[in-house]
Write a protein that holds these residues in place. Structure first.
Motif, PDB file in Angstrom:
ATOM      1  N   ALA A 217       0.832  -1.202   0.000  1.00  0.00           N
ATOM      2  CA  ALA A 217       0.000   0.000   0.000  1.00  0.00           C
ATOM      3  C   ALA A 217       0.867   1.254   0.000  1.00  0.00           C
ATOM      4  CB  ALA A 217      -0.927  -0.011   1.221  1.00  0.00           C
ATOM      5  N   PHE A 218       1.900   1.253   0.826  1.00  0.00           N
ATOM      6  CA  PHE A 218       2.808   2.401   0.878  1.00  0.00           C
ATOM      7  C   PHE A 218       3.590   2.526  -0.426  1.00  0.00           C
ATOM      8  CE2 PHE A 218       6.780   4.527   2.100  1.00  0.00           C
ATOM      9  CZ  PHE A 218       6.266   5.666   2.699  1.00  0.00           C
ATOM     10  N   LEU A 219       3.973   1.395  -1.015  1.00  0.00           N
ATOM     11  CA  LEU A 219       4.696   1.407  -2.281  1.00  0.00           C
ATOM     12  C   LEU A 219       3.844   2.020  -3.389  1.00  0.00           C
ATOM     13  CD1 LEU A 219       7.152   0.582  -3.990  1.00  0.00           C
ATOM     14  CD2 LEU A 219       6.112  -1.668  -4.249  1.00  0.00           C
ATOM     15  N   MET A 220       2.563   1.687  -3.415  1.00  0.00           N
ATOM     16  CA  MET A 220       1.678   2.273  -4.420  1.00  0.00           C
ATOM     17  C   MET A 220       1.600   3.783  -4.268  1.00  0.00           C
ATOM     18  SD  MET A 220      -1.597   3.612  -5.048  1.00  0.00           S
ATOM     19  CE  MET A 220      -2.646   3.103  -3.679  1.00  0.00           C
ATOM     20  N   LEU A 221       1.451   4.256  -3.034  1.00  0.00           N
ATOM     21  CA  LEU A 221       1.401   5.702  -2.801  1.00  0.00           C
ATOM     22  C   LEU A 221       2.686   6.391  -3.241  1.00  0.00           C
ATOM     23  CD1 LEU A 221      -0.313   5.956   0.713  1.00  0.00           C
ATOM     24  CD2 LEU A 221      -1.289   6.547  -1.496  1.00  0.00           C
ATOM     25  N   GLN A 222       3.815   5.808  -2.901  1.00  0.00           N
ATOM     26  CA  GLN A 222       5.093   6.403  -3.279  1.00  0.00           C
ATOM     27  C   GLN A 222       5.307   6.388  -4.781  1.00  0.00           C
ATOM     28  OE1 GLN A 222       5.789   8.180  -0.524  1.00  0.00           O
ATOM     29  NE2 GLN A 222       7.949   7.678  -0.820  1.00  0.00           N
ATOM     30  N   MET A 223       4.847   5.339  -5.432  1.00  0.00           N
ATOM     31  CA  MET A 223       5.014   5.250  -6.873  1.00  0.00           C
ATOM     32  C   MET A 223       4.194   6.315  -7.594  1.00  0.00           C
ATOM     33  SD  MET A 223       4.518   1.923  -9.300  1.00  0.00           S
ATOM     34  CE  MET A 223       4.794   2.038 -11.070  1.00  0.00           C
ATOM     35  N   ILE A 224       2.962   6.527  -7.143  1.00  0.00           N
ATOM     36  CA  ILE A 224       2.126   7.555  -7.762  1.00  0.00           C
ATOM     37  C   ILE A 224       2.671   8.948  -7.443  1.00  0.00           C
ATOM     38  CG2 ILE A 224      -0.195   8.521  -7.878  1.00  0.00           C
ATOM     39  CD1 ILE A 224       0.103   5.735  -9.096  1.00  0.00           C
ATOM     40  N   GLN A 225       3.154   9.143  -6.223  1.00  0.00           N
ATOM     41  CA  GLN A 225       3.685  10.438  -5.833  1.00  0.00           C
ATOM     42  C   GLN A 225       5.019  10.746  -6.509  1.00  0.00           C
ATOM     43  OE1 GLN A 225       4.138  10.879  -1.606  1.00  0.00           O
ATOM     44  NE2 GLN A 225       5.488  12.643  -1.776  1.00  0.00           N
ATOM     45  N   PHE A 226       5.808   9.695  -6.800  1.00  0.00           N
ATOM     46  CA  PHE A 226       7.149   9.874  -7.345  1.00  0.00           C
ATOM     47  C   PHE A 226       7.105  10.482  -8.737  1.00  0.00           C
ATOM     48  CE2 PHE A 226      10.957   7.952  -9.469  1.00  0.00           C
ATOM     49  CZ  PHE A 226      11.893   8.710  -8.805  1.00  0.00           C
ATOM     50  N   LYS A 227       6.106  10.130  -9.532  1.00  0.00           N
ATOM     51  CA  LYS A 227       5.985  10.636 -10.882  1.00  0.00           C
ATOM     52  C   LYS A 227       4.865  11.668 -10.948  1.00  0.00           C
ATOM     53  CE  LYS A 227       9.287   8.345 -12.608  1.00  0.00           C
ATOM     54  NZ  LYS A 227      10.498   9.077 -13.013  1.00  0.00           N
ATOM     55  N   HIS A 228       5.211  12.908 -11.280  1.00  0.00           N
ATOM     56  CA  HIS A 228       4.224  13.980 -11.285  1.00  0.00           C
ATOM     57  C   HIS A 228       3.156  13.759 -12.355  1.00  0.00           C
ATOM     58  CE1 HIS A 228       6.497  16.337  -8.403  1.00  0.00           C
ATOM     59  NE2 HIS A 228       7.587  16.165  -9.137  1.00  0.00           N
TER      60      HIS A 228
ATOM     61  N   TYR B 182       1.662  11.153 -12.915  1.00  0.00           N
ATOM     62  CA  TYR B 182       0.682  10.200 -12.426  1.00  0.00           C
ATOM     63  C   TYR B 182      -0.421  10.862 -11.599  1.00  0.00           C
ATOM     64  CZ  TYR B 182       3.864   6.355 -13.633  1.00  0.00           C
ATOM     65  OH  TYR B 182       4.665   5.460 -14.277  1.00  0.00           O
ATOM     66  N   HIS B 183      -0.350  12.151 -11.392  1.00  0.00           N
ATOM     67  CA  HIS B 183      -1.278  12.817 -10.486  1.00  0.00           C
ATOM     68  C   HIS B 183      -2.634  12.991 -11.156  1.00  0.00           C
ATOM     69  CE1 HIS B 183       2.157  14.680  -7.848  1.00  0.00           C
ATOM     70  NE2 HIS B 183       2.110  13.363  -7.826  1.00  0.00           N
ATOM     71  N   LEU B 184      -3.312  11.896 -11.403  1.00  0.00           N
ATOM     72  CA  LEU B 184      -4.635  11.908 -12.005  1.00  0.00           C
ATOM     73  C   LEU B 184      -5.728  11.723 -10.968  1.00  0.00           C
ATOM     74  CD1 LEU B 184      -3.880   9.632 -15.096  1.00  0.00           C
ATOM     75  CD2 LEU B 184      -3.831  12.126 -15.000  1.00  0.00           C
ATOM     76  N   TYR B 185      -5.367  11.352  -9.739  1.00  0.00           N
ATOM     77  CA  TYR B 185      -6.321  11.074  -8.678  1.00  0.00           C
ATOM     78  C   TYR B 185      -6.109  12.069  -7.537  1.00  0.00           C
ATOM     79  CZ  TYR B 185      -6.787   6.578 -11.091  1.00  0.00           C
ATOM     80  OH  TYR B 185      -6.988   5.610 -12.026  1.00  0.00           O
ATOM     81  N   HIS B 186      -7.195  12.327  -6.835  1.00  0.00           N
ATOM     82  CA  HIS B 186      -7.092  13.194  -5.665  1.00  0.00           C
ATOM     83  C   HIS B 186      -6.269  12.480  -4.593  1.00  0.00           C
ATOM     84  CE1 HIS B 186      -8.243  15.651  -2.215  1.00  0.00           C
ATOM     85  NE2 HIS B 186      -8.656  16.567  -3.094  1.00  0.00           N
ATOM     86  N   PRO B 187      -5.375  13.199  -3.892  1.00  0.00           N
ATOM     87  CA  PRO B 187      -4.546  12.543  -2.868  1.00  0.00           C
ATOM     88  C   PRO B 187      -5.349  11.801  -1.814  1.00  0.00           C
ATOM     89  CG  PRO B 187      -3.705  14.732  -3.351  1.00  0.00           C
ATOM     90  CD  PRO B 187      -5.006  14.599  -4.090  1.00  0.00           C
ATOM     91  N   ARG B 188      -6.508  12.326  -1.429  1.00  0.00           N
ATOM     92  CA  ARG B 188      -7.322  11.633  -0.426  1.00  0.00           C
ATOM     93  C   ARG B 188      -7.847  10.309  -0.962  1.00  0.00           C
ATOM     94  NH1 ARG B 188     -11.021  16.522   2.194  1.00  0.00           N
ATOM     95  NH2 ARG B 188      -9.275  17.741   3.078  1.00  0.00           N
ATOM     96  N   LEU B 189      -8.206  10.288  -2.242  1.00  0.00           N
ATOM     97  CA  LEU B 189      -8.681   9.047  -2.841  1.00  0.00           C
ATOM     98  C   LEU B 189      -7.574   8.001  -2.862  1.00  0.00           C
ATOM     99  CD1 LEU B 189     -10.828   7.410  -4.338  1.00  0.00           C
ATOM    100  CD2 LEU B 189     -10.058   8.491  -6.466  1.00  0.00           C
TER     101      LEU B 189
ATOM    102  N   GLY C 257       0.423   4.378 -14.534  1.00  0.00           N
ATOM    103  CA  GLY C 257       0.129   5.423 -13.558  1.00  0.00           C
ATOM    104  C   GLY C 257      -1.349   5.576 -13.271  1.00  0.00           C
ATOM    105  N   TRP C 258      -2.172   5.572 -14.314  1.00  0.00           N
ATOM    106  CA  TRP C 258      -3.609   5.764 -14.053  1.00  0.00           C
ATOM    107  C   TRP C 258      -4.320   4.472 -13.704  1.00  0.00           C
ATOM    108  CZ3 TRP C 258      -6.687   2.906 -17.133  1.00  0.00           C
ATOM    109  CH2 TRP C 258      -6.281   2.634 -18.436  1.00  0.00           C
ATOM    110  N   SER C 259      -3.741   3.321 -14.039  1.00  0.00           N
ATOM    111  CA  SER C 259      -4.424   2.057 -13.765  1.00  0.00           C
ATOM    112  C   SER C 259      -4.033   1.419 -12.434  1.00  0.00           C
ATOM    113  CB  SER C 259      -4.139   1.060 -14.888  1.00  0.00           C
ATOM    114  OG  SER C 259      -2.756   0.757 -14.961  1.00  0.00           O
ATOM    115  N   LEU C 260      -2.854   1.741 -11.909  1.00  0.00           N
ATOM    116  CA  LEU C 260      -2.390   1.081 -10.686  1.00  0.00           C
ATOM    117  C   LEU C 260      -3.317   1.288  -9.496  1.00  0.00           C
ATOM    118  CD1 LEU C 260      -0.307  -0.644  -9.277  1.00  0.00           C
ATOM    119  CD2 LEU C 260       1.086   1.400  -8.896  1.00  0.00           C
TER     120      LEU C 260
END
Length: 295
Positions: free
Chosen positions: A112-123, A125-132, A209-212
């Motif tokens: 779960a933490f790896l998924m968050l870091q992976m999405i955050q690492f690549k700008h 990938y920011h297609l989703y709201h951080p809270r979501l 990025g958008w599917s993970l």
């Protein structure tokens, strides 16, 4: 008798190795692993993974890959500790509870933490709201814990372990952890001089990025579902193997040989989603066809 007590330590050490890998995956994903807390220019990770100056092998792109590899090493420890306990005739309630606690770290919190870091690492990938994204990661961790608790309650000591009710937590973690490994292979492809391969690899990186997050949420629900999954380890290494299992193994090895890192998410996603798709087909589509023929 003394020798038997010494051998009994082996399953516990393997289980704790699982937890150590989970903790290591979290620290590397957060960039607080030993290589990051020491001298960043020492080249430790580069010596481990290669010295190519490309982006896929740069220091900044290796922390997620190392975290993903540690999750797979935790899966290896998890597969060995139960076998070691049965081999030494030292299965116990303590070992079962310890195994679940370690699995919650390595296959729940770490992916779960790896998924968050992976999405955050690549700008990009920011297609989703951080809270979501945070809620998706939380649901994955919670579903892992629920899956482990249900497994402990419903599994007997003399269970044959021929299959699972719901997606096993190591397989769900493998689905998530396979994508950072694939990303490294895609970066390698993006550095080729072939324009079409570069375009394809860049598109695949964006698609991941958008599917993970969607894939992470889906496998979380599959863990707490009642979909039947086969026990792949037992089918491959114990008992009789059917022709279908041999064919699947041959095609898997061929896929790994052809596309290397990209084969990892393909194989894990096939295992995670083939069973619910087959169950849906048998229950809904095939059932409707049968009823229509009767009418």
């Amino acid at each position: 008798m003394k020798k038997r007590k010494l051998i009994a330590v082996l399953p516990t050490l393997l289980t704790l190795g699982n937890a150590a890998c989970g903790f290591g995956a979290i620290t590397y994903a957060a960039k607080v692993g030993p290589e990051y807390m020491g001298h960043m220019a020492s080249g430790g990770l580069t010596r481990m993974l290669g010295s190519s100056p490309g982006i896929y092998n740069s220091f900044e792109n290796q922390h997620l890959f190392i975290a993903a590899v540690l999750i797979f090493v935790a899966m290896l420890f998890d597969a060995l500790d139960g076998s070691a306990a049965r081999w030494t005739n030292q299965t116990s309630e303590f070992g079962a509870q310890l195994d679940s606690l370690c699995d919650a770290i390595s296959f729940g919190i770490a992916p779960a933490f790896l998924m968050l870091q992976m999405i955050q690492f690549k700008h990009e990938y920011h297609l989703y709201h951080p809270r979501l994204l945070w809620v998706i990661a939380l649901l994955f961790a919670v579903c892992t814990i629920l899956r482990l608790a249900r497994f402990n309650v419903e599994t007997e000591e003399d269970d044959a372990h021929e299959g699972f009710s719901g997606l096993p937590s190591p397989a769900a973690a493998g689905v998530v952890a396979s994508f950072p490994i694939a990303i490294r292979g895609l970066y390698k492809m993006a550095e080729t001089e072939n324009g079409s391969i570069q375009s394809l690899s860049e598109w695949l990186i964006s698609a991941i990025g958008w599917s993970l997050p969607v894939i992470t949420l889906t496998v979380a629900f599959l863990m707490v579902s009642r979909v039947h999954y086969p026990h792949v380890f037992n089918q491959l290494f114990t008992g009789q193997r059917s022709r279908r299992h041999v064919i699947q193994l041959v095609f898997s090895l061929a896929l790994i040989f052809l596309v290397q890192e990209l084969a990892v998410p393909v194989l894990f996603c096939y295992f995670a989603f083939s069973s619910p798709i087959r169950a849906f087909w048998e229950e809904v589509i095939a059932g409707r066809l049968y009823k229509s023929r009767k009418i």
